[in-house]
Design an enzyme around this catalytic site. Structure first.
Site, mmCIF file in Angstrom:
data_model
loop_
_atom_site.group_PDB
_atom_site.id
_atom_site.type_symbol
_atom_site.label_atom_id
_atom_site.label_comp_id
_atom_site.label_asym_id
_atom_site.label_seq_id
_atom_site.Cartn_x
_atom_site.Cartn_y
_atom_site.Cartn_z
ATOM 1 C CG ASP A 1 -1.675 1.236 1.450
ATOM 2 O OD1 ASP A 1 -2.385 1.622 0.508
ATOM 3 O OD2 ASP A 1 -1.571 1.832 2.540
ATOM 4 C CG ASP B 1 -1.429 7.929 0.249
ATOM 5 O OD1 ASP B 1 -0.264 8.241 -0.056
ATOM 6 O OD2 ASP B 1 -2.421 8.273 -0.416
#
Length: 222
Positions: free
Chosen positions: A17, A19
């Site tokens: 991932d 952010d």
């Protein structure tokens, strides 16, 4: 003794991932949503609490049901693009070492954001960008659907069982688990439900992520 190249096992892949996992963007997200909320006369804290749990169109439906969702999204995108150009970003400790050490073909980015913003943030923080980057525009279903992670695995040529997902948020963790992958959580004081392993920070996880990637699929001379 004759040297012979041997295969230890199937190659392992790491899917990140962005952010909250590699890039510390919490402050930026808060400012963007606060500015957006101000445009519509809404309470910034109330809006952000909803935005943390839902995708933008779902957020608009809950906090601004009387507004045109397409206009709301356009306003949000304008603010986010401006933030990529002018905001202050930082990579989490360990991110640069980790991504620079992993072979580019052995990892991918899977984000609910858009590719041009990810590339902008990575350029500003000096992080490398891999060959495979699955963004919001690449899939019809975002996290917690498994589709983004399954697409990344497909583009890497990997089987789900040979993939490690690194996540910080419940929706991403659920997506990785539903994809049939190993999921480790980082950058949270408390483990997200379902993770196979939990690390309080990305830095703590770096040695174990590198060990996972090298444990299988490496060739040795004997």
């Amino acid at each position: 003794m004759t040297s012979e190249l041997v295969q230890a096992g199937p190659r392992k892949y790491v899917l990140f991932d962005v952010d909250g996992t590699l890039i510390d963007a919490v402050g930026n997200q808060r400012r963007v949503w606060a500015t957006w909320a101000g445009r519509y006369g809404l309470d910034a804290d109330d809006v952000y609490r909803v935005a943390l749990r839902t995708r933008p169109m779902e957020t608009f439906a809950k906090v601004a049901p009387d507004q045109d969702p397409k206009e709301c999204l356009a306003a949000l995108h304008e603010l986010e693009d401006d933030d990529v150009r002018s905001g202050v970003y930082a990579a989490f400790d360990g991110a640069s070492e980790l991504l620079s050490t992993l072979p580019l073909e052995a990892w991918a980015l899977v984000t609910s954001n858009y590719e041009h913003r990810v590339r902008g943030r990575f350029a500003r923080t000096g992080l490398p960008v891999p060959r495979v980057l699955v963004d919001a525009a690449a899939v019809a279903e975002g996290k917690p659907s498994p589709v983004p992670y399954l697409l990344a695995a497909e583009q890497l040529g990997a089987q789900p069982e040979n993939c490690l997902v690194i996540e910080d948020a419940p929706s991403g963790v659920e997506a990785g688990l539903r994809a049939g992958m190993t999921v480790w959580g980082v950058n949270a004081a408390v483990a997200v439900a379902g993770v196979h392993r939990h690390f309080g920070s990305l830095r703590e996880a770096v040695p174990d992520i590198l060990a996972y990637a090298r444990l299988e699929g490496s060739a040795g001379v004997v």
